[in-house]
Design a protein around this motif. Structure first.
Motif, PDB file in Angstrom:
ATOM      1  N   VAL A 199      15.026  14.737  12.143  1.00 49.30           N
ATOM      2  CA  VAL A 199      15.838  13.622  11.659  1.00 49.30           C
ATOM      3  C   VAL A 199      15.304  13.264  10.269  1.00 49.30           C
ATOM      4  O   VAL A 199      14.776  14.120   9.572  1.00 49.30           O
ATOM      5  N   PHE A 200      15.420  12.001   9.851  1.00 49.39           N
ATOM      6  CA  PHE A 200      14.905  11.550   8.562  1.00 49.39           C
ATOM      7  C   PHE A 200      13.391  11.755   8.541  1.00 49.39           C
ATOM      8  O   PHE A 200      12.678  11.222   9.386  1.00 49.39           O
ATOM      9  N   VAL A 201      12.882  12.552   7.602  1.00 55.05           N
ATOM     10  CA  VAL A 201      11.458  12.875   7.560  1.00 55.05           C
ATOM     11  C   VAL A 201      10.733  11.918   6.613  1.00 55.05           C
ATOM     12  O   VAL A 201      11.080  11.804   5.437  1.00 55.05           O
ATOM     13  N   ILE A 202       9.739  11.217   7.156  1.00 57.37           N
ATOM     14  CA  ILE A 202       8.922  10.308   6.364  1.00 57.37           C
ATOM     15  C   ILE A 202       7.466  10.749   6.466  1.00 57.37           C
ATOM     16  O   ILE A 202       7.173  11.781   7.042  1.00 57.37           O
ATOM     17  N   GLY A 203       6.566   9.964   5.920  1.00 53.78           N
ATOM     18  CA  GLY A 203       5.155  10.320   5.933  1.00 53.78           C
ATOM     19  C   GLY A 203       4.677  10.659   4.535  1.00 53.78           C
ATOM     20  O   GLY A 203       5.471  10.890   3.619  1.00 53.78           O
ATOM     21  N   PRO A 204       3.369  10.710   4.335  1.00 55.53           N
ATOM     22  CA  PRO A 204       2.810  10.883   2.992  1.00 55.53           C
ATOM     23  C   PRO A 204       3.054  12.272   2.415  1.00 55.53           C
ATOM     24  O   PRO A 204       2.808  13.286   3.087  1.00 55.53           O
ATOM     25  N   PRO A 205       3.550  12.345   1.177  1.00 53.74           N
ATOM     26  CA  PRO A 205       3.674  13.652   0.512  1.00 53.74           C
ATOM     27  C   PRO A 205       2.298  14.196   0.184  1.00 53.74           C
ATOM     28  O   PRO A 205       1.318  13.443   0.108  1.00 53.74           O
ATOM     29  N   ALA A 212       8.658   6.857 -10.292  1.00 55.21           N
ATOM     30  CA  ALA A 212       9.587   6.458  -9.237  1.00 55.21           C
ATOM     31  C   ALA A 212      10.650   7.520  -9.022  1.00 55.21           C
ATOM     32  O   ALA A 212      11.111   7.748  -7.901  1.00 55.21           O
ATOM     33  N   TYR A 213      11.027   8.195 -10.100  1.00 52.24           N
ATOM     34  CA  TYR A 213      12.047   9.236 -10.019  1.00 52.24           C
ATOM     35  C   TYR A 213      11.593  10.401  -9.157  1.00 52.24           C
ATOM     36  O   TYR A 213      12.407  11.086  -8.534  1.00 52.24           O
ATOM     37  N   ALA A 214      10.285  10.617  -9.093  1.00 48.50           N
ATOM     38  CA  ALA A 214       9.733  11.756  -8.353  1.00 48.50           C
ATOM     39  C   ALA A 214       9.578  11.485  -6.866  1.00 48.50           C
ATOM     40  O   ALA A 214       9.221  12.385  -6.105  1.00 48.50           O
ATOM     41  N   VAL A 215       9.846  10.264  -6.439  1.00 42.63           N
ATOM     42  CA  VAL A 215       9.726   9.931  -5.011  1.00 42.63           C
ATOM     43  C   VAL A 215      10.829  10.648  -4.241  1.00 42.63           C
ATOM     44  O   VAL A 215      12.009  10.559  -4.583  1.00 42.63           O
ATOM     45  N   GLY A 216      10.463  11.356  -3.193  1.00 43.16           N
ATOM     46  CA  GLY A 216      11.427  12.112  -2.411  1.00 43.16           C
ATOM     47  C   GLY A 216      12.478  11.233  -1.755  1.00 43.16           C
ATOM     48  O   GLY A 216      12.241  10.059  -1.456  1.00 43.16           O
ATOM     49  N   GLY A 217      13.643  11.834  -1.527  1.00 44.11           N
ATOM     50  CA  GLY A 217      14.778  11.072  -1.014  1.00 44.11           C
ATOM     51  C   GLY A 217      14.548  10.415   0.330  1.00 44.11           C
ATOM     52  O   GLY A 217      14.953   9.273   0.547  1.00 44.11           O
ATOM     53  N   THR A 218      13.880  11.107   1.253  1.00 41.83           N
ATOM     54  CA  THR A 218      13.731  10.544   2.594  1.00 41.83           C
ATOM     55  C   THR A 218      12.679   9.442   2.670  1.00 41.83           C
ATOM     56  O   THR A 218      12.644   8.691   3.640  1.00 41.83           O
ATOM     57  N   ILE A 219      11.819   9.356   1.652  1.00 40.00           N
ATOM     58  CA  ILE A 219      10.830   8.267   1.654  1.00 40.00           C
ATOM     59  C   ILE A 219      11.147   7.221   0.592  1.00 40.00           C
ATOM     60  O   ILE A 219      10.348   6.308   0.342  1.00 40.00           O
ATOM     61  N   GLN A 220      12.330   7.326  -0.030  1.00 38.66           N
ATOM     62  CA  GLN A 220      12.756   6.345  -1.016  1.00 38.66           C
ATOM     63  C   GLN A 220      12.826   4.945  -0.431  1.00 38.66           C
ATOM     64  O   GLN A 220      12.477   3.965  -1.097  1.00 38.66           O
TER      65      GLN A 220
END
Length: 352
Positions: A199-205, A212-220
């Motif tokens: 599903v929606f994947v979260i957690g630390p990259p 801010a632009y580099a923040v991944g979509g699922t952890i936005q």
């Protein structure tokens, strides 16, 4: 098994990088594919440098994953292939090139695996999505691995460039995974095959974003709350979430148990992701930081989600049964949602 060589496509992506580090930490060697070698420089110069230095991690350039023979060299000598590379966006405009890339990227790596990898190849695992599972079944309903999306591909054929972006993404994931299973059925390859459908994947990259632009979509959504967004209403059509580290663990289990997981799909879903829950968790965690408390919106504490993070008001009678995948995890438990949110937010400290 540890000491073996694993191929990870799209290794410079959010999930791919975390998965690579997970396998390296467990004794594997990793070969990653990227469209341009330069895109992996940050990985190789920092978090994975120690593995690069001892020859345990390296990347190969595959500019076009849909081209015939694109992976012929990359697959040679590997014992497992994790196909993670796939177009990801909710803003797609034209379904044709996106679905083409999903289908042909899958066909290409499977053809290369069969023709060029070698007899030591044990398993190929595709990163699919809950998008390929959720159907138009009326609620109340609990989705399992037996379900398949039954509307997005038809919508793309009918609406063409008028198709909503999310529907194009769903169609691409569904089409890509269907081709994967058709290959197994029709070609009967000697290697095992499995899919993981998160599903929606979260957690630390693996690498903290520098902008801010580099923040991944699922952890936005977590970043936005942590950075001080005033609107903390839910915006995702998929309220469920899973930690990227759990996804990595599921992939490793499938690699290490190819016969058990052969022909199986695994839904990865642990909790509900809700902006109000994120705000409540972060305000509690940073309660001694005056600036953080001033920045993070209060909202309506406790509203909109259950205290065990298993349901939200917007769930609409739909549920996801991920018990099959949970049994494969060490200890049989997902990483707690609260921990996922805190660990993710820690990666954004330099941005706020």
């Amino acid at each position: 098994m540890p000491g073996e060589l694993v191929l990870i496509t799209g290794v410079n992506g959010y999930i791919g990088a975390v998965v690579a580090k997970h396998f390296l930490d467990h004794g594997y060697s990793v070969r990653g594919t990227v469209r341009k070698v330069a895109s992996a420089k940050e990985l190789m110069d920092s978090p994975l440098k120690e593995f690069v230095d001892v020859g345990k991690f390296g990347v190969v350039e595959v500019p076009d994953i849909t081209g015939d023979g694109a992976f012929d060299e990359a697959v040679k000598g590997v014992t497992a292939i994790l196909h993670l590379a796939s177009p990801v966006s909710m803003d797609f405009k034209d379904p044709v090139p996106i679905i083409y890339a999903a289908i042909n990227g899958t066909k290409t790596i499977l053809n290369s695996a069969l023709a060029c990898a070698g007899s030591q190849l044990k398993t190929v695992i595709v990163m699919s999505s809950i998008a390929a599972v959720k159907s138009s079944h009326p609620p109340p309903y609990s989705f399992t691995e037996e379900d398949w999306n039954d509307f997005a591909e038809d919508m793309c054929r009918e609406q063409k460039t008028e198709t909503p972006g999310p529907a194009i993404y769903i169609a691409s994931k569904t089409a890509g995974e269907r081709v994967f299973w058709e290959f197994q059925s029709e070609r009967q390859p000697p290697f095992m095959m499995a899919s993981v459908n998160p599903v929606f994947v979260i957690g630390p990259p693996l690498v903290a974003p520098k902008t801010a632009y580099a923040v991944g979509g699922t952890i936005q959504s977590i970043y936005q709350v942590f950075a001080g967004a005033s609107n903390i209403l839910p915006s995702s059509t998929v309220p469920q979430a899973v930690d990227v580290r759990d996804v990595a663990q599921l992939l490793r289990y499938a690699v290490e148990h190819p016969h058990e997981t052969n022909g199986e799909r695994y839904i990865a879903s642990s909790s509900i992701n809700h902006p109000q829950a994120v705000a409540d968790i972060l305000r509690e965690e940073w309660k001694s930081d005056v600036k953080a408390l001033e920045r993070i919106a209060v909202g309506k504490p406790g509203e909109g989600y259950s205290m065990d993070y298993q349901s939200v008001d917007e769930q609409g009678g739909y549920y996801i049964d991920s018990s099959k995948a949970r049994k494969l995890l060490e200890g049989g438990q997902w990483i707690r949602y609260k921990q996922s949110v805190i660990d993710t937010a820690m990666m954004f400290i330099g941005l706020v």
